[in-house]
Design a protein around this motif. Structure first.
Motif, PDB file in Angstrom:
ATOM      1  N   GLY A  40       0.763  -1.105  -0.025  1.00  0.00           N
ATOM      2  CA  GLY A  40       0.085   0.081   0.119  1.00  0.00           C
ATOM      3  C   GLY A  40       0.923   1.318   0.013  1.00  0.00           C
ATOM      4  N   THR A  41       2.175   1.357  -0.044  1.00  0.00           N
ATOM      5  CA  THR A  41       2.955   2.383  -0.066  1.00  0.00           C
ATOM      6  C   THR A  41       2.895   3.393  -0.999  1.00  0.00           C
ATOM      7  N   GLN A  42       2.598   2.720  -2.358  1.00  0.00           N
ATOM      8  CA  GLN A  42       2.344   3.548  -3.315  1.00  0.00           C
ATOM      9  C   GLN A  42       1.307   4.429  -3.387  1.00  0.00           C
ATOM     10  N   GLN A  43       0.142   3.840  -2.826  1.00  0.00           N
ATOM     11  CA  GLN A  43      -0.948   4.510  -2.698  1.00  0.00           C
ATOM     12  C   GLN A  43      -1.037   5.643  -1.706  1.00  0.00           C
ATOM     13  N   GLN A  44      -0.287   5.453  -0.637  1.00  0.00           N
ATOM     14  CA  GLN A  44       0.039   6.313   0.216  1.00  0.00           C
ATOM     15  C   GLN A  44       0.872   7.342  -0.260  1.00  0.00           C
ATOM     16  N   MET A  45       1.778   7.373  -1.185  1.00  0.00           N
ATOM     17  CA  MET A  45       2.692   8.182  -1.775  1.00  0.00           C
ATOM     18  C   MET A  45       1.800   9.112  -2.774  1.00  0.00           C
ATOM     19  N   LEU A  46       1.022   8.621  -3.608  1.00  0.00           N
ATOM     20  CA  LEU A  46      -0.359   9.099  -4.098  1.00  0.00           C
ATOM     21  C   LEU A  46      -1.003  10.097  -3.342  1.00  0.00           C
ATOM     22  N   ARG A  47      -1.501   9.539  -2.279  1.00  0.00           N
ATOM     23  CA  ARG A  47      -2.313  10.405  -1.314  1.00  0.00           C
ATOM     24  C   ARG A  47      -1.600  11.601  -0.737  1.00  0.00           C
ATOM     25  N   PHE A  48      -0.361  11.359  -0.481  1.00  0.00           N
ATOM     26  CA  PHE A  48       0.170  12.528   0.176  1.00  0.00           C
ATOM     27  C   PHE A  48       1.474  13.137  -0.701  1.00  0.00           C
ATOM     28  N   ASP A  49       1.148  12.989  -2.058  1.00  0.00           N
ATOM     29  CA  ASP A  49       1.691  13.889  -3.039  1.00  0.00           C
ATOM     30  C   ASP A  49       3.287  13.479  -2.818  1.00  0.00           C
ATOM     31  N   ARG A  51       6.433  12.019  -4.806  1.00  0.00           N
ATOM     32  CA  ARG A  51       6.724  11.590  -6.252  1.00  0.00           C
ATOM     33  C   ARG A  51       7.627  10.320  -6.145  1.00  0.00           C
ATOM     34  N   ALA A  52       7.229   9.158  -6.412  1.00  0.00           N
ATOM     35  CA  ALA A  52       8.298   8.092  -6.402  1.00  0.00           C
ATOM     36  C   ALA A  52       9.436   8.128  -7.369  1.00  0.00           C
ATOM     37  N   SER A  53       9.097   8.847  -8.424  1.00  0.00           N
ATOM     38  CA  SER A  53      10.345   9.040  -9.187  1.00  0.00           C
ATOM     39  C   SER A  53      11.520   9.614  -8.795  1.00  0.00           C
ATOM     40  N   ARG A  54      11.200  10.357  -7.620  1.00  0.00           N
ATOM     41  CA  ARG A  54      12.659  11.437  -6.991  1.00  0.00           C
ATOM     42  C   ARG A  54      13.252  10.355  -5.913  1.00  0.00           C
ATOM     43  N   ILE A  55      12.716   9.309  -5.690  1.00  0.00           N
ATOM     44  CA  ILE A  55      13.244   8.060  -4.775  1.00  0.00           C
ATOM     45  C   ILE A  55      14.651   7.827  -5.252  1.00  0.00           C
ATOM     46  N   ASP A  56      15.626   7.874  -4.812  1.00  0.00           N
ATOM     47  CA  ASP A  56      16.933   7.306  -5.221  1.00  0.00           C
ATOM     48  C   ASP A  56      17.540   6.227  -4.182  1.00  0.00           C
ATOM     49  N   TYR A  57      16.920   6.353  -2.915  1.00  0.00           N
ATOM     50  CA  TYR A  57      17.556   5.412  -1.941  1.00  0.00           C
ATOM     51  C   TYR A  57      16.479   4.750  -1.069  1.00  0.00           C
ATOM     52  N   SER A  77       6.376  -0.321 -10.874  1.00  0.00           N
ATOM     53  CA  SER A  77       5.735   0.609 -11.409  1.00  0.00           C
ATOM     54  C   SER A  77       6.911   1.799 -11.684  1.00  0.00           C
ATOM     55  N   LEU A  78       7.823   1.739 -11.063  1.00  0.00           N
ATOM     56  CA  LEU A  78       9.153   2.936 -11.618  1.00  0.00           C
ATOM     57  C   LEU A  78       9.543   1.975 -13.064  1.00  0.00           C
ATOM     58  N   HIS A  79       9.589   1.060 -13.219  1.00  0.00           N
ATOM     59  CA  HIS A  79       9.916   0.417 -14.421  1.00  0.00           C
ATOM     60  C   HIS A  79       8.820   0.821 -15.572  1.00  0.00           C
ATOM     61  N   LEU A  80       7.469   0.641 -15.282  1.00  0.00           N
ATOM     62  CA  LEU A  80       6.555   0.858 -16.273  1.00  0.00           C
ATOM     63  C   LEU A  80       6.476   2.619 -16.559  1.00  0.00           C
ATOM     64  N   ASN A  81       6.976   3.417 -15.526  1.00  0.00           N
ATOM     65  CA  ASN A  81       6.792   4.643 -15.718  1.00  0.00           C
ATOM     66  C   ASN A  81       8.083   5.080 -16.450  1.00  0.00           C
ATOM     67  N   GLY A  82       8.973   4.362 -16.945  1.00  0.00           N
ATOM     68  CA  GLY A  82      10.148   4.555 -17.615  1.00  0.00           C
ATOM     69  C   GLY A  82      11.369   5.083 -16.901  1.00  0.00           C
ATOM     70  N   ARG A  83      11.576   4.847 -15.673  1.00  0.00           N
ATOM     71  CA  ARG A  83      12.555   5.117 -14.882  1.00  0.00           C
ATOM     72  C   ARG A  83      13.897   4.620 -15.585  1.00  0.00           C
ATOM     73  N   LYS A  84      14.933   5.519 -15.723  1.00  0.00           N
ATOM     74  CA  LYS A  84      16.156   4.980 -16.386  1.00  0.00           C
ATOM     75  C   LYS A  84      17.401   5.076 -15.182  1.00  0.00           C
ATOM     76  N   LYS A  85      17.381   6.144 -14.537  1.00  0.00           N
ATOM     77  CA  LYS A  85      18.424   6.286 -13.082  1.00  0.00           C
ATOM     78  C   LYS A  85      18.475   5.087 -12.262  1.00  0.00           C
ATOM     79  N   ALA A  86      19.800   5.027 -11.854  1.00  0.00           N
ATOM     80  CA  ALA A  86      19.939   3.893 -10.814  1.00  0.00           C
ATOM     81  C   ALA A  86      19.210   4.092  -9.644  1.00  0.00           C
ATOM     82  N   LEU A  87      19.007   2.922  -8.932  1.00  0.00           N
ATOM     83  CA  LEU A  87      18.327   2.932  -7.384  1.00  0.00           C
ATOM     84  C   LEU A  87      19.085   2.232  -6.483  1.00  0.00           C
ATOM     85  N   LYS A  88      19.152   2.586  -5.170  1.00  0.00           N
ATOM     86  CA  LYS A  88      20.065   1.755  -4.224  1.00  0.00           C
ATOM     87  C   LYS A  88      19.003   1.398  -3.114  1.00  0.00           C
ATOM     88  N   VAL A  89      19.064  -0.226  -2.828  1.00  0.00           N
ATOM     89  CA  VAL A  89      18.323  -0.557  -1.960  1.00  0.00           C
ATOM     90  C   VAL A  89      19.317  -1.203  -0.925  1.00  0.00           C
TER      91      VAL A  89
END
Length: 305
Positions: A40-49, A51-57, A77-89
């Motif tokens: 449900g975290t994605q829904q919460q991101m949408l609810r509270f504005d 932007r998942a695309s700005r998350i790098d870590y 979702s990041l994949h489907l939305n066309g993300r190209k930059k690297a992500l660290k987990v």
């Protein structure tokens, strides 16, 4: 430098009406850091504005589902939305195997690189060091390997006393050297000490995120004097026996942690779904540590302006 945390989820184990399981997002100098990622975290991101695309870590404290089951959906979702930059987990090592398996059987190849940095609950270690922040793991005591995370703001450059600089007609290109602590030599040879031209920056602020854990003092020294302390508070203290069995903390104990570690402010979360309202948990923590607030979803706590 902006340094704040927004609560996306504050429930433990299962979502209930008005409360999602654990997730938080930090804004540090306009860079976003996601801490835990329950369903449900994605829904919460949408609810509270947010932007998942700005998350790098992304930081995952442990592998109980209420802390990571939303991750594969977010990556997809990041994949489907066309993300190209690297992500660290940053996460326990088995999470990579879990994610790889989920992507394998959905026949998904991400269009962006994901770097997994494995954490350990055996010792504290620096896992991220960039221009704004240093992040350390906090070894905790839960039923499975678990770490919290300590976010430490870096010391900022000194602040210029602009009226003094203008009075002495100090060239603008020299300002950076002054911020770094250098003295200034005027054309006539006069030396102006740095502390007459600048003032020290504010003390660096810290955010300590203490995820699921048994009450123990083994991490107290590491989180001492936190500007903001988040501590799980799954139960009221009348359920202390249950907290001991499940390796969780009560609201009263969370208040004691804040008091004993000289925290400036405490926020409590990870509330059991048995509590439909949270006032008793808040009152219990405040009975020990008055400067306590609830980790209410959508609320943003400012650590530094």
């Amino acid at each position: 430098m902006k340094f704040e945390v927004t609560i996306l989820g504050s429930s433990s184990a299962t979502p209930i009406f008005n409360r999602n399981p654990t997730a938080q997002v930090l804004n540090i100098n306009e860079k976003l850091y996601l801490v835990d990622c329950a369903e449900g975290t994605q829904q919460q991101m949408l609810r509270f504005d947010v932007r998942a695309s700005r998350i790098d870590y992304i930081f995952i404290s442990h592998l109980h589902g209420d802390h990571y089951l939303g991750l594969v959906g977010l990556l997809s979702s990041l994949h489907l939305n066309g993300r190209k930059k690297a992500l660290k987990v940053f996460c326990p090592a088995p999470l990579k195997e879990i994610i790889d398996l989920q992507l394998k059987y959905s026949e998904t190849t991400l269009h962006y690189p994901v770097e997994f940095v494995f954490t350990s609950d055996e010792k504290r270690e620096v896992i991220l060091d960039n221009q704004d922040i240093i992040v350390e793991t906090i070894p905790l005591d839960h039923r499975i390997p678990t770490t919290g995370f300590l976010f430490k703001q870096k010391k900022r450059l000194r602040k210029l006393i602009k009226e003094k600089l203008e009075e002495l007609e100090i060239p603008v290109p020299y300002y950076t050297a002054l911020k770094k602590g250098r003295d200034y030599e005027a054309p006539d040879g006069t030396i102006y000490k740095n502390d007459t031209l600048t003032i020290d920056s504010d003390e660096p602020k810290t955010y300590a995120y203490c995820s699921d854990t048994l009450y123990t003092e083994k991490y107290f020294e590491q989180i001492n004097s936190a500007t903001l302390l988040y501590h799980e508070s799954t139960f009221l203290n009348d359920m202390l026996d249950r907290a001991l069995i499940t390796h969780h903390t009560t609201a009263l104990q969370a208040g004691e942690v804040a008091l004993k570690t000289n925290a400036a402010k405490l926020i409590i979360g990870h509330f059991s779904a048995r509590y439909k309202t949270l006032n008793e948990l808040l009152d219990e923590a405040r009975s020990v540590f008055p400067n306590t607030e609830l980790a209410v979803e959508g609320k943003t706590f400012v650590i530094s302006e």
